[in-house]
Design a protein around this motif. Structure first.
Motif, PDB file in Angstrom:
ATOM      1  N   TYR A  63      54.935  32.959  33.776  1.00  0.00           N
ATOM      2  CA  TYR A  63      55.063  33.056  35.229  1.00  0.00           C
ATOM      3  C   TYR A  63      54.238  34.216  35.780  1.00  0.00           C
ATOM      4  O   TYR A  63      54.639  34.916  36.709  1.00  0.00           O
ATOM      5  N   THR A  64      53.085  34.408  35.185  1.00  0.00           N
ATOM      6  CA  THR A  64      52.139  35.432  35.615  1.00  0.00           C
ATOM      7  C   THR A  64      50.741  34.824  35.610  1.00  0.00           C
ATOM      8  O   THR A  64      50.372  34.134  34.660  1.00  0.00           O
ATOM      9  N   ILE A  65      49.989  35.063  36.668  1.00  0.00           N
ATOM     10  CA  ILE A  65      48.597  34.635  36.680  1.00  0.00           C
ATOM     11  C   ILE A  65      47.703  35.872  36.729  1.00  0.00           C
ATOM     12  O   ILE A  65      48.135  36.957  37.130  1.00  0.00           O
ATOM     13  N   GLY A  66      46.481  35.708  36.311  1.00  0.00           N
ATOM     14  CA  GLY A  66      45.538  36.815  36.300  1.00  0.00           C
ATOM     15  C   GLY A  66      44.400  36.586  37.279  1.00  0.00           C
ATOM     16  O   GLY A  66      43.916  35.469  37.424  1.00  0.00           O
ATOM     17  N   TYR A  67      43.996  37.660  37.948  1.00  0.00           N
ATOM     18  CA  TYR A  67      42.801  37.622  38.785  1.00  0.00           C
ATOM     19  C   TYR A  67      41.708  38.380  38.050  1.00  0.00           C
ATOM     20  O   TYR A  67      41.867  39.568  37.732  1.00  0.00           O
ATOM     21  N   VAL A  68      40.614  37.688  37.761  1.00  0.00           N
ATOM     22  CA  VAL A  68      39.506  38.289  37.027  1.00  0.00           C
ATOM     23  C   VAL A  68      38.541  38.920  38.030  1.00  0.00           C
ATOM     24  O   VAL A  68      37.827  38.217  38.748  1.00  0.00           O
ATOM     25  N   MET A  69      38.538  40.238  38.089  1.00  0.00           N
ATOM     26  CA  MET A  69      37.638  40.928  39.008  1.00  0.00           C
ATOM     27  C   MET A  69      36.202  40.835  38.502  1.00  0.00           C
ATOM     28  O   MET A  69      35.956  40.931  37.298  1.00  0.00           O
ATOM     29  N   PRO A  70      35.250  40.667  39.414  1.00  0.00           N
ATOM     30  CA  PRO A  70      33.844  40.728  39.000  1.00  0.00           C
ATOM     31  C   PRO A  70      33.493  42.141  38.554  1.00  0.00           C
ATOM     32  O   PRO A  70      34.172  43.104  38.914  1.00  0.00           O
ATOM     33  N   ALA A  71      32.441  42.266  37.744  1.00  0.00           N
ATOM     34  CA  ALA A  71      31.971  43.586  37.339  1.00  0.00           C
ATOM     35  C   ALA A  71      31.687  44.419  38.574  1.00  0.00           C
ATOM     36  O   ALA A  71      31.099  43.942  39.539  1.00  0.00           O
ATOM     37  N   GLN A  72      32.114  45.664  38.571  1.00  0.00           N
ATOM     38  CA  GLN A  72      31.991  46.509  39.754  1.00  0.00           C
ATOM     39  C   GLN A  72      30.588  47.105  39.862  1.00  0.00           C
ATOM     40  O   GLN A  72      30.300  48.180  39.337  1.00  0.00           O
ATOM     41  N   ASP A  73      29.709  46.390  40.519  1.00  0.00           N
ATOM     42  CA  ASP A  73      28.339  46.871  40.713  1.00  0.00           C
ATOM     43  C   ASP A  73      28.000  46.949  42.193  1.00  0.00           C
ATOM     44  O   ASP A  73      26.879  46.744  42.605  1.00  0.00           O
TER      45      ASP A  73
END
Length: 352
Positions: A63-73
């Protein structure tokens, strides 16, 4: 009163076993809808709130989803991310789900995260963003059988769930608005065409010029880092042209703010000698002088929709191909898009 004791009270009142009560509260499929409703109504009457973590253990789901952040550039601002994730978190909280943020430093680390999720199933699904025109993640996640929704499309997203704004239409409308104000020398500051949204927005700028019967000057099309510095540097290059533009469409508000700084540094005024329109609709733009005209994409509502779409995929309520949503950006009129001034010089020499 502990959880086992409360289950016993409900079971005795309804003449059911504690196991049946527990399974009804945990939404097991072998329990009838009538029994589930009866148990839930009784639990509510007794003021009983099931332990969500116990429910997760019982069902074997995170019952957890993940948000994949883009590389911080420099591509995303904290405001952009904050609004998007706030929308996701709000929608998830209403359903008792959680959000975790994954921040891979590079492509290799992102692939390792996908492999770990496929092996451990500690997350029920993923939201990915900043999609490429040719994005291998779609096929990789399908092969790993990880439910996912993308914030943005790619050329490989036909069998996947996605949510996107009509980028090409937004920039065609942005360009058409500048044409309606009287501009003919309209530039575009975009991002790398590797990103699907950047390619679509550049296509929209060209489409708007074609529909207006205006010539497309390729030296008016800039690609830059999606940052304040990138917008500033791109605008400086445009200002060095023999015939600078009188208006510029920017791929994001952040880039537009950088462009405005370059205009000021040249002794000109944004919205007077050079009109500027951004994209995203960040509230930051309203506090500038002059306030930034922009195209707004609803980030918080997009976050809520992404979360709802992913939950439905995880629960098997919808197929990926039934979860594809395209919406329109809205125009926000502020102070940086105006008719061209009559005393704006026709050549760079006159600016000097």
């Amino acid at each position: 009163m502990g959880e086992p004791t409360r289950l016993k009270v409900i079971a005795e009142r309804l003449n059911l076993s504690q196991s049946t009560v527990s399974r009804a509260l945990n939404d097991y499929k072998d329990i009838s809808n009538r029994t589930k409703k009866l148990v839930r109504d009784t639990a509510k009457e007794l003021g009983y709130e099931p332990n969500p973590y116990a429910r997760r253990l019982a069902l074997g789901k995170s019952y957890t989803i993940g948000y994949v952040m883009p590389a911080q550039d420099g591509q995303l601002t904290e405001t952009f991310l904050g609004e998007l994730m706030a929308g996701m978190a709000t929608a998830l909280a209403l359903k008792g789900w959680d959000l975790t943020v994954l921040a891979p430093a590079n492509t290799e680390e992102e692939m390792a995260i996908f492999q770990r999720i496929a092996r451990t199933r500690h997350l029920s699904g993923l939201v990915i963003s900043r999609t490429y025109s040719e994005d291998p993640r779609f096929q990789i996640l399908r092969d790993l059988d990880i439910p996912f929704v993308s914030h943005g499309r790619s050329n490989t997203c036909g069998d996947s769930a996605w949510l996107d704004v009509d980028n090409e239409l937004a920039f065609a409308e942005m360009t058409s608005h500048l044409v309606s104000l009287g501009h003919k020398r309209i530039a575009h500051i975009g991002g790398s065409p590797l990103y699907n949204f950047a390619r679509q927005r550049a296509d929209g700028w060209r489409r708007g010029l074609r529909e207006a019967g205006l010539e497309i000057h390729e030296n008016f099309g800039e690609a830059t880092d999606l940052s304040f510095e990138g917008g500033c540097a791109a605008m400086e290059r445009l200002l060095r042209l023999d015939q600078p533009p009188t208006a510029v469409c920017c791929v994001s508000d952040v880039v537009a703010i950088g462009a405005m700084q370059a205009i000021r540094s040249s002794g000109l005024q944004p919205g007077r000698e050079i009109s500027v329109i951004g994209y995203d609709g960040l509230e930051l733009g309203a506090w500038l002088n002059p306030p930034l005209t922009t195209m707004r994409q609803p980030l918080q509502s997009a976050g809520r929709m992404l979360a709802d779409m992913l939950i439905k995929l995880v629960e098997g309520e919808r197929k990926p191909t039934d979860s594809q949503e395209l919406f329109r950006a809205s125009f926000v009129r502020r102070g940086t898009a105006n008719p061209p001034v009559t005393d704006w010089p026709t050549s760079r020499q006159e600016v000097r």
